[in-house]
Design a protein around this motif. Sequence first.
Motif, short mmCIF file in Angstrom:
data_model
loop_
_atom_site.label_atom_id
_atom_site.label_comp_id
_atom_site.label_asym_id
_atom_site.label_seq_id
_atom_site.Cartn_x
_atom_site.Cartn_y
_atom_site.Cartn_z
N UNK A 99 0.82 -1.21 0.00
CA UNK A 99 0.00 0.00 0.00
C UNK A 99 0.86 1.26 0.00
N UNK A 100 2.00 1.22 0.71
CA UNK A 100 2.89 2.39 0.70
C UNK A 100 3.34 2.73 -0.71
N UNK A 101 3.66 1.70 -1.47
CA UNK A 101 4.11 1.92 -2.84
C UNK A 101 2.98 2.49 -3.69
N UNK A 102 1.76 1.99 -3.49
CA UNK A 102 0.62 2.53 -4.23
C UNK A 102 0.45 4.02 -3.94
N UNK A 103 0.58 4.40 -2.69
CA UNK A 103 0.46 5.81 -2.32
C UNK A 103 1.49 6.66 -3.05
N UNK A 104 2.76 6.20 -3.03
CA UNK A 104 3.83 6.93 -3.70
C UNK A 104 3.59 7.03 -5.20
N UNK A 105 3.21 5.92 -5.82
CA UNK A 105 3.04 5.91 -7.27
C UNK A 105 1.90 6.81 -7.71
N UNK A 106 0.81 6.84 -6.94
CA UNK A 106 -0.32 7.69 -7.31
C UNK A 106 0.09 9.16 -7.33
N UNK A 107 0.76 9.60 -6.28
CA UNK A 107 1.07 11.03 -6.18
C UNK A 107 2.26 11.43 -7.02
N UNK A 108 3.09 10.46 -7.43
CA UNK A 108 4.21 10.79 -8.31
C UNK A 108 3.91 10.52 -9.78
N UNK A 109 2.96 9.60 -10.05
CA UNK A 109 2.79 9.17 -11.43
C UNK A 109 1.45 9.42 -12.07
N UNK A 126 4.33 14.03 1.10
CA UNK A 126 4.81 14.11 2.48
C UNK A 126 3.63 14.31 3.44
N UNK A 127 2.67 15.14 3.06
CA UNK A 127 1.50 15.37 3.91
C UNK A 127 0.66 14.10 4.04
N UNK A 128 0.48 13.39 2.92
CA UNK A 128 -0.31 12.16 2.96
C UNK A 128 0.36 11.12 3.84
N UNK A 129 1.68 10.97 3.72
CA UNK A 129 2.40 10.03 4.59
C UNK A 129 2.27 10.44 6.06
#
Length: 588
Positions: A99-109, A126-129
């Motif tokens: 799930x952490x990776x999904x969060x990163x990929x959504x906001x970066x990609x 950073x705010x979402x994390x």
Amino acid sequence: MRQETILRASDQVPPLPDAARSNHFFALRHGLTGLVNALLRETSAGQITGQTLHLPLPKLGGGGALRVSLRPVSRAGRHGFGDDWRRLGPAGEEHPIPAETALDLILRGADLSAGETPVQRENLLARARASVAAVADFLDARRPWLDAALAAPPTFLAAEQALLLGHPVHPAPKTRAVFDGEEARYAPELGGRFPLVWLSVAPEALAIGEAEDGLAAEALSALYGQPVDAGRWPMPMHPWQWARLQRVAPVAELVAAGLVRELPHDARPWWPTASVRSLWAPHADYMVKASLSVQMTNSLRVLRRAEVERGRIIHKLLASPVGATLRQRFPQFRFLGEPVYALLRDRAGRDLPDSLITLRENPIRSADAPLAMLASLCQDGPFGGPSWVVSLIGQVAAARGLPYAEAAGLWFERFLTVAIAPVLLTASDVGLLFGAHQQNLLIGLKDGLPETAMFRDCQGTAYVKAFEADLAAHLPDLPTSGCPGFSSEAAAKLVSYYIILNAVFLTIAAIARSDQVAEAALFAIWRRFLEALAAGERRDRSLFDLALTSPELTSKGNFRIALGGFDEAGASVDPLSLYHAFPNPLVV
């Protein structure tokens, strides 16, 4: 950061039962749900086909996409998502991802369609994390308490402290600057409680506003309950805010000159409500809403003179024949007034807005009152169990021998009658607008069903300009008071978000989460309810025409606001420019 790889059954790895999941896992689940729902509302970044979301990642060098199951698809705009996040490669290959990776990929990609910069993407990530981490900390600290609270009938203080997940359609709902290690004392999510700091203030260092002459002195003196030197005023302060204000030069000068000094300690505790800055105590005739120099959700939580003046103006209207008519017409509903405010002034007579406090009527004299904030009733079960509202409906079904779906319809109809009709009709027939979203509505319960309701927070109030002459007959200074007036069309759009999308549609989605009643059945009740109100003699039909016939409603752009780093409360833009279209389930 802790990680848990989430695999589907097709990968032949049996999923963990929810009871075995970590609190961080649940925080991520809820965080992703709010983020993706906000993204889907405001952009065309993803496509829903059947029970699957396909989310392309065009901003990543390798392209590809994400895929996840939906449970359920929601026409109310609050989808539930599975834990089976998978990344699809450009050649069609796929593999499960944490799930952490999904969060990163959504906001970066993902295509956020907002003309945003890479820095803004990273800031929102950073705010979402940070929001996920905060929720995980809350769940770690409060899981035994929360389990017990959710197993019992909802009560006032428990509901204020139980809103651990935050706004369900927001990318970072629990982001806020920390209380310098004092969260356990000041955060409602952690069961905070503390005494107020009381100041003795010379008149020349104080500005007040009051709905009637003499009320400020009477109310503040009664709240403090101890003698104060003649000619001086008692003023309550949030202790965290006061500790910071003392470091500000203009305040330090007031203290050095003896114009402001601390009064003897009053040890009686106060409890922060869900908004953090509004404080409640069972002994007090008023709640205290204090400025806090903390960024939370969409805004810096410092009160503004225009906001508290709005509360004073609305209170005067509610104390006039306008309010008497509303009380007679809606005896089950109460608008909580905010008749008094106070703030410090520097040696030159300039306002110090970070010191602003306002007093709100407090009819709630027990923490165990059967009265609960709607947002907490509708919050998903933090650990995968049912929400409070689903549990209440189950209890109503069992007590009355009804199928769940029939009990759900009864609960929803009673909710609309008790809590929503008064707000809609006050807008259409009187011209007063109350931003009655889920966190501002308190639902009084009897035998599990809504019986009464209260609205709080005059920050979200305004009026319809077409009614200005009628309202000014009771309050001549209304047109120059700073209380915002909107055209009928603009007012209907604001109502469509605060009351329809937030208060009503999020309640529909929460009730339907049980899988025992369809959203469609609840939308049918909503339509019949609106048609019945619209059939009456309405002075302004704009909001009913919008709700029943327009293919589009209006929703606040929480994703865009968070991505752009706007301070919503202080934005010097047309408030409607921060909103976007949302398909109306009654039409589309």
